[in-house]
Design an enzyme around this catalytic site. Sequence first.
Site, PDB file in Angstrom:
ATOM      1  N   GLY A  12       0.885  -0.887   0.158  1.00 43.30           N
ATOM      2  CA  GLY A  12      -0.145   0.016   0.376  1.00 43.30           C
ATOM      3  C   GLY A  12       1.018   1.603  -0.097  1.00 43.30           C
ATOM      4  CG  ASP A  13       0.093   4.150   2.364  1.00 43.00           C
ATOM      5  OD1 ASP A  13      -0.548   4.516   1.821  1.00 43.00           O
ATOM      6  OD2 ASP A  13       0.624   2.777   3.439  1.00 43.00           O
ATOM      7  CE  LYS A  16      -3.592   1.781  -3.647  1.00 43.00           C
ATOM      8  NZ  LYS A  16      -2.405   1.772  -2.745  1.00 43.00           N
ATOM      9  N   GLY A  17      -2.667   7.056  -6.204  1.00 42.33           N
ATOM     10  CA  GLY A  17      -4.076   8.545  -6.612  1.00 42.33           C
ATOM     11  C   GLY A  17      -3.480   8.971  -7.450  1.00 42.33           C
ATOM     12  CB  ALA A  39      -7.816   3.096   0.581  1.00 43.58           C
ATOM     13  N   GLY A  40      -6.117   6.212   2.033  1.00 49.01           N
ATOM     14  CA  GLY A  40      -5.460   7.008   1.165  1.00 49.01           C
ATOM     15  C   GLY A  40      -5.126   7.164   0.272  1.00 49.01           C
ATOM     16  CG  HIS A  41      -6.693   6.343  -2.871  1.00 50.11           C
ATOM     17  ND1 HIS A  41      -7.423   5.984  -3.488  1.00 50.11           N
ATOM     18  CD2 HIS A  41      -5.482   5.423  -2.871  1.00 50.11           C
ATOM     19  CE1 HIS A  41      -7.437   3.870  -3.564  1.00 50.11           C
ATOM     20  NE2 HIS A  41      -6.300   4.214  -2.417  1.00 50.11           N
ATOM     21  CB  THR A  42      -2.280  11.699  -1.613  1.00 53.24           C
ATOM     22  OG1 THR A  42      -2.198  11.129  -0.283  1.00 53.24           O
ATOM     23  CG2 THR A  42      -1.382  13.193  -1.420  1.00 53.24           C
ATOM     24  CD  GLN A 230      -6.843  -0.874   1.445  1.00 53.10           C
ATOM     25  OE1 GLN A 230      -7.785  -1.620   1.013  1.00 53.10           O
ATOM     26  NE2 GLN A 230      -7.315  -0.139   2.193  1.00 53.10           N
ATOM     27  CE  LYS A 337       6.620   9.018  -2.026  1.00 57.82           C
ATOM     28  NZ  LYS A 337       5.820   9.072  -0.463  1.00 57.82           N
ATOM     29  CB  SER A 422       5.499   8.629 -10.981  1.00 58.24           C
ATOM     30  OG  SER A 422       5.047  10.174  -9.735  1.00 58.24           O
TER      31      SER A 422
HETATM   32  P1  IMP Z   1      -7.353  -2.803   8.056  1.00 61.84           P
HETATM   33  O1  IMP Z   1      -7.313  -2.288   6.676  1.00 61.84           O
HETATM   34  O2  IMP Z   1      -7.679  -1.532   8.616  1.00 61.84           O
HETATM   35  O3  IMP Z   1      -8.298  -3.673   8.572  1.00 61.84           O
HETATM   36  O4  IMP Z   1      -5.768  -2.690   7.664  1.00 61.84           O
HETATM   37  C1  IMP Z   1      -5.225  -4.097   8.267  1.00 61.84           C
HETATM   38  C2  IMP Z   1      -3.941  -3.694   7.187  1.00 61.84           C
HETATM   39  O5  IMP Z   1      -3.795  -2.793   6.344  1.00 61.84           O
HETATM   40  C3  IMP Z   1      -2.734  -2.948   8.647  1.00 61.84           C
HETATM   41  O6  IMP Z   1      -1.557  -3.137   8.626  1.00 61.84           O
HETATM   42  C4  IMP Z   1      -3.324  -1.271   8.373  1.00 61.84           C
HETATM   43  O7  IMP Z   1      -2.054  -1.087   8.111  1.00 61.84           O
HETATM   44  C5  IMP Z   1      -3.076  -2.056   6.014  1.00 61.84           C
HETATM   45  N1  IMP Z   1      -3.391  -0.518   5.563  1.00 61.84           N
HETATM   46  C6  IMP Z   1      -4.625  -0.574   5.437  1.00 61.84           C
HETATM   47  N2  IMP Z   1      -5.600   1.094   4.356  1.00 61.84           N
HETATM   48  C7  IMP Z   1      -3.857   0.663   4.080  1.00 61.84           C
HETATM   49  C8  IMP Z   1      -4.147   1.472   3.143  1.00 61.84           C
HETATM   50  O8  IMP Z   1      -4.799   2.681   2.565  1.00 61.84           O
HETATM   51  N3  IMP Z   1      -2.201   1.901   2.893  1.00 61.84           N
HETATM   52  C9  IMP Z   1      -1.341   0.833   3.363  1.00 61.84           C
HETATM   53  N4  IMP Z   1      -1.861   0.283   4.228  1.00 61.84           N
HETATM   54  C10 IMP Z   1      -3.335  -0.376   4.953  1.00 61.84           C
END
Ligand code: IMP
Length: 435
Positions: A12-13, A16-17, A39-42, A230, A337, A422
Amino acid sequence: MPVTIVLGSQWGDEGKGKIVDRLAAKSDYVARYQGGANAGHTIKLPDGKEFVLHLIPSGIFQPEVLCVIGNGVVIDPVALREEIAMLEAAGVTVKNRLFISYNAHLIMPYHKLIDKAMEAKLGKIDSSKAVGTTGRGIGPAYEDKFARKGIRIVDLLDRPSLTEKLRQNITEKNELLSSFYDSKDLCDVEKIVAEYQAFDSEIDPYVTDTALMLNTAIKQGKRILAEGAQAALLDIDFGTYPYVTSSNPTAGGACTGLGIPPTSIDNVIGVVKAYSTRVGNGPFPTELLDETGELLRSVGHEFGATTGRPRRCGWLDAVSVRYTSMLNGINSIALTKLDVLSGMDEIKLCTHYERTTDGKRLEHFTTDLRALANIRPIYESFAGWGKNDFDGITSRQALPETAKKYLLAIEKEIGVSLGIISLGPGRNETLADGL
Ligand code: IMP
């Protein structure tokens, strides 16, 4: 065939955004297929404004694009309402551009309470046992979905049915919270019923049969971008279980999470960060617990877009990305990055592992945690390039020779070519020969 999947190839991270925002310019639809507000898509717009999206697809900033939240996503209506308001306040039109599957499941306040209580209980036994979730209620919401107790978007449009389901679920969850988790933090049935009943008129304009919508679009030859959240190594089936999220970010998740057939997919773009990061617990073979890891974190701003947690950092692990490329049929990589590595004297790429017990060379990733605990990463080393060497670069050919060497090695080790490179968060800090 009109569907392209964009998914994270690490933990993740990966950025992707930005990639989805760019590819959306050539798409008619962008559709999220799994996960939720974890998720946090920047996205950084040309005017310098930066947005973080948790639920709404990253295509929303391309005015001609229609956005879909598919049945595979778990939706927190409160988070959705906030995101819609945030976008509208910024002048982004959401009405008539966002379509939500009536089948998508909801995240309720009790899911978040259980998520936190579950993590606290695991952490009490041993801090490494907790998954390190985002606390957004993702796991418990998917639990209810698969136990056939879930409340869906369609239920928000039917007050009597919603009330009945809420009463039933809250009674059960309060029992679980108080008896099993010893929690004093319980849900007030009447308060939640009143709050969620009021969502009907608000959500109604967005709700539709998105599977029908997307399949009709496919028949018409429209271009659809399926946006994963993710990443593949957090996949419930193929990730480092139990340190995973509770959905399928892998390519198959796009079919089940949107209701589109596998035969409609013609491209799978894997987003790969030029180094590795992970948030939360779980194995991370190339993790750097030294000043190089610190440097990657500070230069790369590696702090969670959703939770603000510092991300664990390390070198790029080609072994794990080979695995996710195989699983997903990735036919093009978007490398992100690369600029974060600028100014480093030495850059390393993990090409294979070595078993610590007998020195055996291992080419393949495994999610068997016992086996992963007994490996060490073996690196190929590369000379770095200068801090400002990417200034004014508009093509891969123009990159410093040392950077080109690193890129070629990535392609060779993963066996997939780089379609996008990128060099920064902005839309135009991107090299995309042919894409
Ligand atoms: P959950 O999805 O909140 O249940 O978290 C499960 C695992 O996935 C944890 O290790 C989180 O840190 C990771 N995780 C969930 N969403 C993200 C994301 O958007 N980016 C990176 N890690 C994520």
